[in-house]
Design a protein around this motif. Structure first.
Motif, PDB file in Angstrom:
ATOM      1  N   ALA A 259       0.858  -1.335   0.137  1.00  0.00           N
ATOM      2  CA  ALA A 259      -0.169   0.312   0.229  1.00  0.00           C
ATOM      3  C   ALA A 259       0.948   1.195  -0.412  1.00  0.00           C
ATOM      4  N   VAL A 260       1.849   0.995   0.918  1.00  0.00           N
ATOM      5  CA  VAL A 260       2.900   2.594   1.152  1.00  0.00           C
ATOM      6  C   VAL A 260       3.678   2.251  -0.429  1.00  0.00           C
ATOM      7  N   ALA A 261       4.168   1.272  -0.855  1.00  0.00           N
ATOM      8  CA  ALA A 261       4.682   1.813  -1.900  1.00  0.00           C
ATOM      9  C   ALA A 261       4.374   2.012  -3.180  1.00  0.00           C
ATOM     10  N   VAL A 262       2.752   1.597  -3.376  1.00  0.00           N
ATOM     11  CA  VAL A 262       1.685   2.269  -4.341  1.00  0.00           C
ATOM     12  C   VAL A 262       1.542   3.553  -4.278  1.00  0.00           C
ATOM     13  N   SER A 263       0.843   3.662  -3.228  1.00  0.00           N
ATOM     14  CA  SER A 263       0.443   5.032  -2.887  1.00  0.00           C
ATOM     15  C   SER A 263       1.671   6.387  -2.837  1.00  0.00           C
ATOM     16  N   GLY A 264       3.272   6.201  -2.294  1.00  0.00           N
ATOM     17  CA  GLY A 264       4.222   5.964  -2.557  1.00  0.00           C
ATOM     18  C   GLY A 264       4.207   6.906  -3.779  1.00  0.00           C
ATOM     19  N   LEU A 265       3.757   6.072  -4.609  1.00  0.00           N
ATOM     20  CA  LEU A 265       4.280   6.322  -6.304  1.00  0.00           C
ATOM     21  C   LEU A 265       3.827   7.315  -6.758  1.00  0.00           C
ATOM     22  N   VAL A 266       2.088   6.558  -6.518  1.00  0.00           N
ATOM     23  CA  VAL A 266       1.361   7.421  -7.643  1.00  0.00           C
ATOM     24  C   VAL A 266       1.524   9.343  -6.658  1.00  0.00           C
ATOM     25  N   SER A 267       1.368   9.506  -5.421  1.00  0.00           N
ATOM     26  CA  SER A 267       1.360  11.087  -5.008  1.00  0.00           C
ATOM     27  C   SER A 267       3.316  11.005  -5.340  1.00  0.00           C
ATOM     28  N   GLY A 268       4.209  11.375  -5.691  1.00  0.00           N
ATOM     29  CA  GLY A 268       5.209  11.100  -6.312  1.00  0.00           C
ATOM     30  C   GLY A 268       4.941  11.727  -7.360  1.00  0.00           C
ATOM     31  N   TRP A 269       4.317  11.350  -8.184  1.00  0.00           N
ATOM     32  CA  TRP A 269       4.484  11.685  -9.715  1.00  0.00           C
ATOM     33  C   TRP A 269       3.142  12.446 -10.263  1.00  0.00           C
ATOM     34  N   LEU A 270       2.462  12.489  -9.099  1.00  0.00           N
ATOM     35  CA  LEU A 270       1.315  14.377  -9.093  1.00  0.00           C
ATOM     36  C   LEU A 270       2.090  14.920  -8.772  1.00  0.00           C
ATOM     37  N   ARG A 271       2.753  14.897  -7.953  1.00  0.00           N
ATOM     38  CA  ARG A 271       3.242  15.984  -7.261  1.00  0.00           C
ATOM     39  C   ARG A 271       4.808  16.849  -8.013  1.00  0.00           C
ATOM     40  N   LEU A 272       5.647  16.087  -8.913  1.00  0.00           N
ATOM     41  CA  LEU A 272       6.241  15.907  -9.886  1.00  0.00           C
ATOM     42  C   LEU A 272       5.684  16.015 -11.068  1.00  0.00           C
ATOM     43  N   GLY A 273       5.333  15.739 -11.728  1.00  0.00           N
ATOM     44  CA  GLY A 273       5.088  16.083 -12.663  1.00  0.00           C
ATOM     45  C   GLY A 273       5.635  15.242 -14.265  1.00  0.00           C
ATOM     46  N   SER A 274       6.581  14.830 -14.273  1.00  0.00           N
ATOM     47  CA  SER A 274       7.756  14.615 -14.748  1.00  0.00           C
ATOM     48  C   SER A 274       9.102  13.683 -14.422  1.00  0.00           C
ATOM     49  N   PHE A 275       9.803  13.395 -15.061  1.00  0.00           N
ATOM     50  CA  PHE A 275      11.250  13.310 -14.345  1.00  0.00           C
ATOM     51  C   PHE A 275      12.228  14.278 -14.164  1.00  0.00           C
ATOM     52  N   ALA A 276      11.754  15.452 -14.706  1.00  0.00           N
ATOM     53  CA  ALA A 276      13.001  16.849 -14.683  1.00  0.00           C
ATOM     54  C   ALA A 276      12.512  17.011 -12.729  1.00  0.00           C
ATOM     55  N   GLY A 277      11.049  16.710 -12.491  1.00  0.00           N
ATOM     56  CA  GLY A 277      11.101  17.301 -10.991  1.00  0.00           C
ATOM     57  C   GLY A 277      11.536  17.298  -9.961  1.00  0.00           C
TER      58      GLY A 277
END
Length: 717
Positions: A259-277
């Motif tokens: 649960a932590v891994a999947v939700s953390g991946l989703v949350s991180g991508w929403l806040r980064l927007g792209s790998f440039a973040g």
């Protein structure tokens, strides 16, 4: 005094490692990100800038410990039944459960909840000072804080967390049963949901997904970290229950890692927007958190593969030594094992040494993990205090649909976009995947032990869950907030289509066959595992009431009327909790109704076949009435929602509502008709079976032999 207190071993004070490392990590993270730099305008002062993330960290650690301790009481720690003096409970074989740690875990929960309450109050005060840019010593600070708590959404949310934490503190001090602990745990999870509303992306288009992802993340991390911390705090009193408690916790921790891994991946991508973040300071902190989580998961896997088995071996050896020292009469005379209380001091001393060795193994499992968990918690708070690369502000010129729903208007609905447009709800998506994995694992468990399970039931469950996942995350979820007709497709599929597949898959029957019996290998253990909780739910008065066929049918019909002709429908559109309520309620109501008609799961006392057909035809008539009322109606439901959407495509709002009424009629009638046909076929098969039994009894009878036997009996009389 127990001999265990004479053995030198690590004390629970080492749990402070978790707090210390968390505070250090948040201070370093905030310094690195620059989140505590003085503001150019309205600076609240260094006390607020540094104190807020520290109190947030302390609050999260205390909240996690509270949740974890309650989880231990609900389903992890062995528990002995309280019996009258002199009453004995016969052993079923295997080591005996001590149960001494169970009441202490509720005490740990109470202390942790008290700290959580104090930290939540401090967070409330400092958060207002930070938002207002004022010092806590300002003359008007108290009056302004009251307005913040009563008028501002952020203040109301933080205030509700304070109230819930205080209530959890009080309840933890008075509850004594797993049921009470479970209700207290639910309250604690409600507070985590409130905290999830305060995360990043509150003003962004991905707010709903960010909120659900953060909630899954908070719950998974709280159970994972808090249960281990609480178990460490109880290590002095857990005794020989340590091995089964750690083994049970390990299963829960595995799900928490996912649960932590999947939700953390989703949350991180929403806040980064792209790998440039990743090139930003926020990205660096996120990478550090990912590395710590991967390290923590690896440590947990490595330790549990080696330590849990060794721990079980040490504990079993200690029990065997103590039992041998007390003699056979200590078990045979009373029916209970006098573990640790025998007359042979050498046996007790040996047991104490062995249990101390098991405790040292446990600390080898725990100490490093607690330190890494503290670092993860600190970095997480530092991330929450830092500005992400993706701005959180809404568009400068939002469309009417964005103003109402918080999402951009999707493209015009076509047949293909039912499958290509997605609006993810991580909580429901995770529930879908978890349901598939758990069911398949249960089926494999039955097959490994040689028991058969019909493949048709497995296929039915798979289809039902896949439809559920599509309905709650794909086209119906995307367009259900825009078009009433799409909403009715989502609703009726959840209430009428998914329950048919779920009921035919018999998940409760499978669970009762596949789940292990709690206490089968630990004598005297009356704690509740998943199987026991399922039985409690099925046989409870509430469960029996709602599973009653008449109540299930009435609930299925009346709840739909109440939902659409009260404020519940609007609540489900405007609030994510309301939407979740709609999904859970109508899916469960549909399952209870279908199970009472054609299901095989335990629970209801089913009606006769004629009465079932009557209930189904009455349901069909209601769907027809409800659908026709929508088709012919001229009054728009939730007019300030659907009527102000500003769609440049598709029919008008009232025409779309009338289409939704036709969909309600059609989708409601077809599954109900299929159920009626199924009931009629089952009735026919039951009549054929009864006729064959009657014919078999007739063939077995011999009238001449019966007359001869009667004559002999009369002569003897």
């Amino acid at each position: 005094m127990s001999v265990l207190t004479d053995v030198r071993r690590p004390g629970p004070w080492r749990v402070v490692t978790l707090v210390v490392v968390a505070v250090i990590a948040v201070v370093v993270g905030v310094w690195f990100s620059g989140a505590a730099l003085p503001a150019l305008v309205l600076d609240p002062g260094p006390l607020v800038r540094w104190g807020l993330p520290v109190t947030e960290t302390l609050g999260e650690v205390a909240a996690a410990t509270t949740i974890g301790a309650l989880v231990l009481a609900v389903c992890v720690l062995p528990r002995r039944e309280e019996r009258a003096p002199g009453a004995r409970r016969p052993l079923r074989g295997g080591p005996a459960a001590e149960g001494t740690a169970y009441p202490r875990t509720l005490l740990v929960a109470a202390w942790a909840a008290g700290v959580w309450t104090v930290a939540a109050v401090a967070q409330l005060v400092l958060s207002y000072a930070n938002v207002a840019g004022t010092s806590v010593t300002a003359p008007s600070f108290g009056d302004e804080l009251w307005l913040y708590v009563t008028q501002i959404p952020l203040g109301r949310t933080l205030g509700s967390v304070v109230v819930v934490a205080a209530v959890v503190t009080a309840l933890s001090m008075v509850v004594r049963t797993p049921t009470g602990a479970a209700w207290t745990l639910v309250l604690g999870i409600v507070a985590l949901w409130q905290l999830a509303q305060l995360g990043h992306a509150a003003g962004a288009a991905g707010h709903d997904l960010a909120t659900s992802a953060l909630f899954v993340h908070l719950v998974g991390a709280a159970v994972w970290i808090g249960a281990l911390a609480a178990l460490a705090a109880l290590v002095r009193v857990v005794g020989t229950d340590l091995a089964p408690a750690v083994a049970r916790y390990s299963v829960i921790a595995g799900w928490c890692v996912a649960a932590v891994a999947v939700s953390g991946l989703v949350s991180g991508w929403l806040r980064l927007g792209s790998f440039a973040g990743l090139d930003t300071r926020y990205g660096a902190l996120l990478v550090a958190k990912v590395v710590l989580l991967v390290t923590l998961a690896g440590l947990g896997l490595w330790h549990r593969r080696r330590t849990v088995a060794a721990l079980a071996g040490r504990t079993s050896e200690s029990v065997a030594t103590a039992t041998a020292g007390t003699g056979a009469s200590s078990v045979g005379a009373t029916g209970t094992a006098a573990v640790g209380t025998g007359s042979d001091p050498r046996a007790n001393g040996t047991r104490g040494t062995l249990v101390a060795g098991a405790t040292r193994l446990f600390w080898r499992l725990v100490l490093v993990e607690l330190a890494v968990m503290g670092a993860v918690s600190g970095v997480a708070v530092a991330l929450a205090s830092s500005a992400p690369p993706v701005p959180e502000t809404p568009p400068a010129d939002p469309t009417p649909a964005y103003r109402i729903t918080g999402h951009p208007l999707p493209p015009e609905l076509t047949a293909s976009r039912w499958l290509t447009e997605w609006r993810w709800d991580l909580l429901l998506a995770f529930a879908t995947v978890a349901g598939l994995v758990v069911y398949w694992r249960w089926v494999l468990r039955l097959r490994r032990r040689g028991d058969a399970w019909p493949w048709a039931r497995t296929a039915s469950w798979t289809v039902g869950l896949l439809i559920f996942g599509w309905t709650t995350n794909s086209g119906p979820a995307t367009y259900g907030h825009i078009l009433f007709s799409a909403h009715m497709i989502q609703h009726m599929v959840l209430a009428m289509v998914v329950p048919v597949f779920v009921a035919l898959s018999a998940p409760v029957t499978l669970a009762l066959r596949a789940l292990p019996v709690r206490g089968a290998h630990l004598s005297g253990d009356v704690s509740r595992g998943p199987r026991e909780w399922l039985l409690v739910l099925v046989h409870s008065r509430v469960g029996q009431f709602f599973a009653n066929p008449i109540v299930a049918a009435v609930n299925f019909v009346v709840s739909m009327l109440l939902f659409y002709y009260t404020g519940l429908f609007e609540w489900s559109l405007r609030n994510s909790v309301g939407h979740l309520f709609m999904v859970v309620h109508f899916s469960l109501a549909g399952y209870l109704f279908v199970n009472s008609m054609v299901g095989v799961d335990p629970g209801p006392k089913r009606l006769g076949y004629p009465q079932r057909l009557l209930a189904l035809f009455a349901t069909m008539a209601f769907h027809a009435f409800f659908g026709v009322s929508l088709v012919s109606g001229e009054s728009l439901l939730v007019a300030d929602w659907f009527g102000l959407m500003g769609r440049p495509w598709g029919p008008s709002a009232i025409a779309d509502q009338q289409t939704g009424g036709a969909i309600t009629w059609g989708i409601g009638e077809l599954p109900t008709l299929a159920l009626a046909i199924g009931v009629a076929l089952a009735w026919s098969r039951d009549d054929d079976r009864t006729a064959r039994q009657r014919d078999r009894r007739t063939r077995d009878e011999d009238p001449e032999l019966d007359a001869y036997n009667a004559m002999l009996k009369s002569l003897n009389d």
